[in-house]
Design a protein around this motif. Sequence first.
Motif, PDB file in Angstrom:
ATOM      1  N   ARG A  68       0.691  -1.189   0.157  1.00  0.00           N
ATOM      2  CA  ARG A  68      -0.092   0.093   0.113  1.00  0.00           C
ATOM      3  C   ARG A  68       0.933   1.391  -0.263  1.00  0.00           C
ATOM      4  NH1 ARG A  68      -3.575  -3.415   3.188  1.00  0.00           N
ATOM      5  NH2 ARG A  68      -2.401  -3.183   4.870  1.00  0.00           N
ATOM      6  N   ALA A  71       1.892   1.707  -3.552  1.00  0.00           N
ATOM      7  CA  ALA A  71       0.772   1.940  -4.577  1.00  0.00           C
ATOM      8  C   ALA A  71       0.460   3.339  -4.212  1.00  0.00           C
ATOM      9  CB  ALA A  71      -0.384   1.011  -4.238  1.00  0.00           C
ATOM     10  N   ALA A  72       0.454   3.870  -3.016  1.00  0.00           N
ATOM     11  CA  ALA A  72       0.223   5.433  -3.118  1.00  0.00           C
ATOM     12  C   ALA A  72       0.925   6.328  -3.762  1.00  0.00           C
ATOM     13  CB  ALA A  72       0.433   5.694  -1.636  1.00  0.00           C
ATOM     14  N   ARG A  73       2.283   6.077  -4.298  1.00  0.00           N
ATOM     15  CA  ARG A  73       2.905   6.714  -5.107  1.00  0.00           C
ATOM     16  C   ARG A  73       2.248   7.083  -6.670  1.00  0.00           C
ATOM     17  NH1 ARG A  73       9.259   5.330  -4.643  1.00  0.00           N
ATOM     18  NH2 ARG A  73       9.512   5.216  -2.245  1.00  0.00           N
ATOM     19  N   ARG A  75      -1.167   7.422  -7.026  1.00  0.00           N
ATOM     20  CA  ARG A  75      -2.419   7.870  -6.802  1.00  0.00           C
ATOM     21  C   ARG A  75      -3.031   8.847  -8.212  1.00  0.00           C
ATOM     22  NH1 ARG A  75      -4.917   6.573  -2.496  1.00  0.00           N
ATOM     23  NH2 ARG A  75      -3.995   5.925  -0.545  1.00  0.00           N
ATOM     24  N   GLY A  76      -1.866   9.517  -8.601  1.00  0.00           N
ATOM     25  CA  GLY A  76      -2.327  10.380  -9.751  1.00  0.00           C
ATOM     26  C   GLY A  76      -2.509   9.953 -11.041  1.00  0.00           C
ATOM     27  N   ARG A  77      -2.488   8.646 -11.391  1.00  0.00           N
ATOM     28  CA  ARG A  77      -2.476   7.739 -12.492  1.00  0.00           C
ATOM     29  C   ARG A  77      -3.943   7.536 -13.039  1.00  0.00           C
ATOM     30  NH1 ARG A  77       2.514   5.639 -13.887  1.00  0.00           N
ATOM     31  NH2 ARG A  77       4.051   7.219 -13.021  1.00  0.00           N
ATOM     32  N   ASN A  78      -4.796   7.932 -12.179  1.00  0.00           N
ATOM     33  CA  ASN A  78      -6.398   7.536 -12.782  1.00  0.00           C
ATOM     34  C   ASN A  78      -6.755   6.260 -12.829  1.00  0.00           C
ATOM     35  OD1 ASN A  78      -6.817  10.212 -12.538  1.00  0.00           O
ATOM     36  ND2 ASN A  78      -5.982  10.714 -14.849  1.00  0.00           N
ATOM     37  N   GLU A  79      -5.766   5.531 -12.056  1.00  0.00           N
ATOM     38  CA  GLU A  79      -6.036   3.980 -12.096  1.00  0.00           C
ATOM     39  C   GLU A  79      -6.792   3.601 -10.762  1.00  0.00           C
ATOM     40  OE1 GLU A  79      -5.559   1.031 -14.279  1.00  0.00           O
ATOM     41  OE2 GLU A  79      -6.271   2.728 -15.381  1.00  0.00           O
ATOM     42  N   MET A  81      -7.273   2.270  -7.214  1.00  0.00           N
ATOM     43  CA  MET A  81      -6.265   2.066  -6.093  1.00  0.00           C
ATOM     44  C   MET A  81      -5.924   0.420  -5.737  1.00  0.00           C
ATOM     45  SD  MET A  81      -3.387   2.893  -4.870  1.00  0.00           S
ATOM     46  CE  MET A  81      -3.551   4.646  -5.605  1.00  0.00           C
ATOM     47  N   GLU A  82      -7.207  -0.032  -5.912  1.00  0.00           N
ATOM     48  CA  GLU A  82      -7.565  -1.590  -5.507  1.00  0.00           C
ATOM     49  C   GLU A  82      -6.740  -2.300  -6.625  1.00  0.00           C
ATOM     50  OE1 GLU A  82     -10.805  -4.888  -5.234  1.00  0.00           O
ATOM     51  OE2 GLU A  82     -11.338  -3.020  -5.328  1.00  0.00           O
TER      52      GLU A  82
END
Length: 279
Positions: A68, A71-73, A75-79, A81-82
């Motif tokens: 997690r 993955a938080a890096r 967040r700005g990729r519009n995908e 998060m799950e």
Amino acid sequence: MQAQGTQGSSPEPPGEPLTLPTAIEQSRVDVRALTRVLFERLAELPAGSPEHERVRAALIEVNLPLVRYAAARFRGRNEPMEDVVQVGTIGLINAIDRFDLSRGVQFPTYALPTILGEIKRYFRDNVRTMHVPRRLQELWVQVSGAMEELTVVHGRQPKVPEIAASLRIPEEDVRACLDAGRAYNATSLEAQQEHDGGLALLDRLGYEDSALTHVEHRDMVRHLLVQLPDRERQIVMLRFFGNLTQSQISTELGMSQMHVSRLLARIFARLRSGNHWEN
């Protein structure tokens, strides 16, 4: 999208069971120590046995916070998060299967580049909308793999000359691959952003923040600090966040100033190396 490797365990065989702490208790234990114990147990078990699979699943569960964090890096990729976490979990499973406890490297230091690499490959192969020449796409696979290996070896992000030397290719090709690896989506500067009150991207362009170059450094320092023993972490916090002098720290902790100085020197050496922390 489902991460594989955590299912299919059989009931526990007879003998003393290996119990895991509850969710509340787990938040209080040293995850590093628990991970090490589980890896030691895993090395003693035959691969494919029910107990081996159960300990492997426990390692995955205990280290999910690292996924997690990685993955938080993105967040700005519009995908969703799950989805990113699921992909990162695959990287975690690969790291667990490849990890060698005898090398003396902390598991988070080893696993983080592998998790990030898996997530980056996901974006490269599934999310990219910009055209990148096939030659660069194929070369990027080699470059990203070399970056993961060199990060583990050196305990830091490798430099372009190091990657080029490892793959025996020109530095210009490495730089081209790194640029191509960052190319995912093209968005018009005139496109309006609903969540920003209808402002276009062009209206949101600002000045260059020189502090941005230190963001990844701060993330890495934060990741390494949590691995320090409590006393050493307290000394670092007092020195650099509490702005106390070595003399003030010695008074606060009841030790000599010379001992504080020696501990700080040892802490700096550990933070630079990123290697196994000896108690």
